[in-house]
Write an enzyme that holds these catalytic residues in place. Structure first.
Site, PDB file in Angstrom:
ATOM      1  N   GLY A 118      34.204  29.780  41.467  1.00  0.00           N
ATOM      2  CA  GLY A 118      35.171  28.569  41.241  1.00  0.00           C
ATOM      3  C   GLY A 118      33.904  28.194  39.953  1.00  0.00           C
ATOM      4  O   GLY A 118      33.002  28.661  39.302  1.00  0.00           O
ATOM      5  N   CYS A 172      31.514  36.170  42.512  1.00  0.00           N
ATOM      6  CA  CYS A 172      31.443  34.703  41.199  1.00  0.00           C
ATOM      7  C   CYS A 172      30.780  33.977  41.685  1.00  0.00           C
ATOM      8  O   CYS A 172      29.590  34.472  42.638  1.00  0.00           O
ATOM      9  CB  CYS A 172      32.562  34.905  40.544  1.00  0.00           C
ATOM     10  SG  CYS A 172      31.450  33.628  39.012  1.00  0.00           S
ATOM     11  N   TYR A 173      31.406  32.652  42.063  1.00  0.00           N
ATOM     12  CA  TYR A 173      30.309  31.258  42.223  1.00  0.00           C
ATOM     13  C   TYR A 173      30.099  31.662  43.771  1.00  0.00           C
ATOM     14  O   TYR A 173      28.908  31.668  45.020  1.00  0.00           O
ATOM     15  CB  TYR A 173      31.176  30.473  42.565  1.00  0.00           C
ATOM     16  CG  TYR A 173      31.110  29.192  42.737  1.00  0.00           C
ATOM     17  CD1 TYR A 173      30.054  28.246  42.611  1.00  0.00           C
ATOM     18  CD2 TYR A 173      31.031  28.964  43.610  1.00  0.00           C
ATOM     19  CE1 TYR A 173      29.133  27.513  43.427  1.00  0.00           C
ATOM     20  CE2 TYR A 173      30.865  27.829  44.601  1.00  0.00           C
ATOM     21  CZ  TYR A 173      29.371  27.095  44.005  1.00  0.00           C
ATOM     22  OH  TYR A 173      28.784  25.864  45.372  1.00  0.00           O
ATOM     23  N   HIS A 231      34.602  39.254  38.487  1.00  0.00           N
ATOM     24  CA  HIS A 231      36.005  39.022  39.239  1.00  0.00           C
ATOM     25  C   HIS A 231      36.529  40.912  39.332  1.00  0.00           C
ATOM     26  O   HIS A 231      37.779  40.673  38.441  1.00  0.00           O
ATOM     27  CB  HIS A 231      37.093  38.020  38.241  1.00  0.00           C
ATOM     28  CG  HIS A 231      36.496  37.254  38.547  1.00  0.00           C
ATOM     29  ND1 HIS A 231      36.792  35.409  39.738  1.00  0.00           N
ATOM     30  CD2 HIS A 231      35.470  36.426  37.786  1.00  0.00           C
ATOM     31  CE1 HIS A 231      36.229  34.848  38.746  1.00  0.00           C
ATOM     32  NE2 HIS A 231      35.094  35.460  38.390  1.00  0.00           N
ATOM     33  N   GLU A 268      39.584  40.382  41.435  1.00  0.00           N
ATOM     34  CA  GLU A 268      41.325  40.457  41.071  1.00  0.00           C
ATOM     35  C   GLU A 268      41.651  40.441  40.070  1.00  0.00           C
ATOM     36  O   GLU A 268      42.970  40.477  40.464  1.00  0.00           O
ATOM     37  CB  GLU A 268      41.430  39.152  41.839  1.00  0.00           C
ATOM     38  CG  GLU A 268      40.464  38.114  41.154  1.00  0.00           C
ATOM     39  CD  GLU A 268      39.363  37.457  41.856  1.00  0.00           C
ATOM     40  OE1 GLU A 268      38.823  36.361  41.558  1.00  0.00           O
ATOM     41  OE2 GLU A 268      38.819  38.702  42.281  1.00  0.00           O
ATOM     42  N   ASP A 322      63.516  32.795  40.315  1.00  0.00           N
ATOM     43  CA  ASP A 322      62.782  31.890  41.663  1.00  0.00           C
ATOM     44  C   ASP A 322      63.670  30.800  42.080  1.00  0.00           C
ATOM     45  O   ASP A 322      63.730  30.699  43.305  1.00  0.00           O
ATOM     46  CB  ASP A 322      61.603  30.778  40.422  1.00  0.00           C
ATOM     47  CG  ASP A 322      61.062  31.617  39.697  1.00  0.00           C
ATOM     48  OD1 ASP A 322      60.158  32.624  39.734  1.00  0.00           O
ATOM     49  OD2 ASP A 322      60.623  30.912  38.917  1.00  0.00           O
ATOM     50  N   LYS A 382      55.515  35.350  40.614  1.00  0.00           N
ATOM     51  CA  LYS A 382      57.341  36.537  39.477  1.00  0.00           C
ATOM     52  C   LYS A 382      57.557  37.509  40.231  1.00  0.00           C
ATOM     53  O   LYS A 382      58.273  37.747  41.155  1.00  0.00           O
ATOM     54  CB  LYS A 382      56.975  36.187  38.744  1.00  0.00           C
ATOM     55  CG  LYS A 382      58.412  36.702  37.939  1.00  0.00           C
ATOM     56  CD  LYS A 382      59.420  35.344  37.659  1.00  0.00           C
ATOM     57  CE  LYS A 382      59.121  34.435  37.530  1.00  0.00           C
ATOM     58  NZ  LYS A 382      60.390  33.591  37.164  1.00  0.00           N
TER      59      LYS A 382
END
Length: 522
Positions: free
Chosen positions: A60, A87-88, A179, A181, A236, A378
Site C-alpha cells: 500500500g 511490503c506495507y 512483491h 505477486e 470480455d 484477461k
C-alpha cells in the site's frame, strides 16, 4: 444452492496497485480467495461470515511509520491462522505486534537481490528458494522494518531492507518486503504456493467452480428481471453475454452498438461470429452519428471517455425500454479496467484513467450493473470462456477497448482521421497474421498522432499525418513489454502503410513498456 468453498483465503487490501495480482497467483494454485479493503474487515466478517483459512496482507502507499496509518483489524490476529504480509503488509504487521518501522533514507524500487542471512529451522515457506543463498525480487518501498516484533526472526536482507524476510515460525506469521505477486520476482509464485501449502489448502478450487458461483450470483441479483448486455465483440463482453445467458436463459438481450469508432469490417465480423455460435437475441444499433457528433471538438482523453460512457448509457437505456423495461445492464468490465479507474473495491489505490464502462458511466444510469468478470484478469476471462464453450475466434481475439478508435485517434476525432486509422490498423494486423505472430502478441494496434510531418513522395513535398504502431506481450494486462519485431517486418509494414494509405507519410514503432506507459495511448 451452491455453497461457498470451505477452503478460503482472505486478501486484505491496503491500496496497492498490484493487489489483484496476489489473488491471481492464489487462484493459479486452485485456491478460492477474495479481496476486501482493510476498513471493511471487522470481527464478525473474519470470525463468522468469511472464516479464512489463511490471510495475506497487501502492499500500500501509506507509511507504517506514521501512528495514524491504516491498521490490520485485531480480529486477524485473534483468528490464529497463517499470515503473510507483503511490503506495507509486512511493515504494519511488525508494527502492530510490537516492532518498529522507520522511513528510509534510501528507497528501493525495481529489481533487487535478497541475501539469505541465517539458516531456518522450518523450510516449508522457503522450499525451492535461496538455492544459491540469494533471490532476485522486485522491490517498491521507502520505509523498512528497523526493529522486529517479539517472536520474529530476520532470515534475509537486501541492501536497503535489512529485514527483507521475517518469520515467526511458531505462529506461522511471515513477512516479505518485496512483491512476490509480480512477474519481476521470478520465484514469487513459488513462495506464495509454499505459503498456501503450509496453510493446508488442498488446491481443489477450479474455474468450473468460479463459473458456477458467478452463475449463482447473477441469478440471485437479477431474479426474474430482464437484462441488456453490451456486446463489443471482444472476449470480455462475449464471455459476459454467454455467462448471463447460461444463468438467465430467455432473459438476456445483447446489444451491439456501432458507434462509428470500430475497426475495419468489425461490425460484420462480430455479428457474423456471434450469430453463428450463440442462440442469444442480438440487437444492432447504428449510433455513429450521435457518437461522432458528441465527440466533435473534444481532445482530452478523459473527456472522450466520459462522453462515450454517457452516450453508451443513452443507447442502452433506450434499448432497455424497447425490449420491455430491462432494469439490468451486463457488461464485460474486468479487473484492469477497475484498478486503472479507481481503487480496489473501495481501497485507497490511485486512479490511472477512467474506463468508459467504469468511471465513464453516468450516475443517473437507472439500471443496475451486472459485472461477473469484475475481479478477473484477461487470461482468466479467456479460461472462463473456454469453460463456457466459446470458440477460439472469440476467446483468442486481441483486446479492443470499449471506446474503440476514439482513444487511438489522438486529439480531435474526425471521420477522415478515423478512415485513415482504420486502414493503417488493418494493414498492421494483416502483416502480423501474415507472419504468424498473432498468437504471440497480447495486443496490437495503430494510433494516429495529432501531428503532421514533412515528407517527400514522387519528388514532391508531402505534409501528412504520422502514425505509431504498438504491439505488446503480457500475461494479465497489468504489466506489458513491447513486442520485438525484426526489422524486416517493421520495414515491410511501414512501406505498405505509406504506399497504401493516403494521408500517412511517417510510421513509428512504440517501444515503451507498462509501466511507465499504459498499453493504450489514451
Amino acid at each position: 444452492m451452491l455453497k461457498e468453498p470451505n477452503e478460503k483465503l482472505l486478501i486484505i487490501d491496503f491500496g496497492s496497485q498490484v493487489t489483484q495480482l496476489i489473488a491471481r497467483r492464489v487462484r493459479e494454485a486452485n485456491v478460492y480467495c477474495e479481496i476486501h479493503p482493510y476498513n471493511a474487515v471487522d470481527e464478525d466478517f473474519v470470525m463468522n461470515r468469511f472464516k479464512p483459512q489463511a490471510i495475506i496482507l497487501s502492499g500500500g502507499p501509506e507509511s507504517a511509520a506514521d501512528p495514524d496509518c491504516p491498521k490490520i483489524p485485531e480480529a486477524v490476529f485473534e483468528l490464529k491462522v497463517p499470515l503473510l504480509g507483503i511490503c506495507y503488509g509486512q511493515q504494519v504487521m511488525i508494527f502492530q505486534l510490537g516492532g518498529r518501522v522507520e522511513k528510509g533514507v534510501k528507497r528501493e524500487f525495481g529489481k533487487a537481490t535478497v541475501q539469505l542471512r541465517r539458516p531456518f529451522s522450518d523450510d516449508s515457506f522457503f522450499s525451492g528458494l535461496f538455492a544459491r543463498g540469494e533471490e532476485q525480487v522486485w522491490m517498491s518501498h521507502g520505509d523498512h522494518v528497523a526493529c522486529l516484533a517479539p517472536g520474529f526472526k530476520a532470515v534475509a536482507s537486501s541492501p536497503n531492507a535489512p529485514m527483507a524476510v521475517v518469520v515467526d515460525f511458531s505462529r506461522q506469521y511471515y513477512g516479505v518486503q518485496f512483491h512476490p505477486e509480480v512477474h519481476h520476482t521470478p520465484n514469487g509464485a513459488r513462495l506464495l504456493r509454499n505459503f498456501i501449502n503450509l496453510a493446508g489448502f488442498s488446491g481443489s478450487w477450479t474455474m468450473q467452480a468460479y463459473k458456477d458461483k458467478a452463475i449463482q450470483k447473477i441469478r440471485s441479483q437479477v431474479g426474474n428481471g430482464r437484462v441488456v448486455c453490451g456486446l463489443s465483440g471482444g472476449v470480455d463482453s462475449a464471455v459476459t453475454a454467454v455467462l448471463a445467458h447460461f444463468a438467465l436463459p430467455g432473459q438476456v438481450t445483447c446489444v451491439f452498438v456501432d458507434q462509428g469508432l470500430l475497426r475495419q469490417n468489425e461490425r460484420d465480423e462480430v455479428i457474423g461470429i456471434f450469430r453463428d455460435h450463440f442462440n442469444i437475441p442480438l440487437v444492432t444499433c447504428d449510433a455513429s452519428d450521435e457518437f461522432l457528433s458528441g465527440l466533435a471538438g473534444i481532445t482530452a482523453p478523459e473527456d472522450k471517455r466520459m462522453v462515450i460512457g454517457q452516450l453508451f448509457a443513452d443507447v442502452f437505456r433506450k434499448q432497455a425500454k424497447l425490449i420491455g423495461g430491462a432494469k439490468f445492464l451486463a457488461q464485460g468490465t474486468i479487473y484492469p479496467d477497475v484498478i486503472e479507474s479507481a481503487s480496489v473495491f473501495g481501497g485507497p489505490s490511485e486512479s490511472i484513467k477512467a474506463h468508459h464502462n467504469v468511471g465513464g458511466l453516468p450516475p443517473d444510469l437507472d439500471m443496475e450493473l451486472v459485472e461477473p468478470l469484475r475481479d478477473l484478469f484477461k487470461d482468466e476471462v479467456r479460461q472462463l470462456g473456454r469453460e463456457l464453450g466459446l470458440p477460439s475466434s472469440f476467446v483468442d481475439r486481441h483486446p479492443f477497448p470499449g471506446p474503440g478508435l476514439a482513444i487511438r485517434c489522438l486529439g480531435e476525432i474526425t471521420s477522415k482521421k478515423l478512415d485513415i486509422l482504420r486502414k493503417v490498423d488493418a494493414i498492421f494486423i494483416d502483416q502480423i497474421r501474415e507472419y504468424n505472430l498473432y498468437s504471440e502478441i497480447w495486443q496490437a494496434f495503430a494510433t494516429l498522432l495529432p501531428v503532421r510531418t514533412v515528407g517527400v513522395m514522387g519528388d514532391g513535398r508531402t505534409y501528412e499525418y504520422a502514425c505509431a504502431l504498438r504491439a505488446v506481450t503480457s500475461v494479465d494486462g497489468m504489466t506489458a513489454d513491447f513486442y520485438r519485431f525484426d526489422f524486416e517486418f517493421l520495414s515491410e509494414t511501414s512501406t505498405r502503410i505509406v504506399n497504401e494509405v493516403r494521408g500517412i507519410n511517417r510510421v513509428a514503432y512504440d517501444i515503451t513498456s507498462k509501466p511507465p506507459g499504459t498499453i493504450e495511448w489514451e
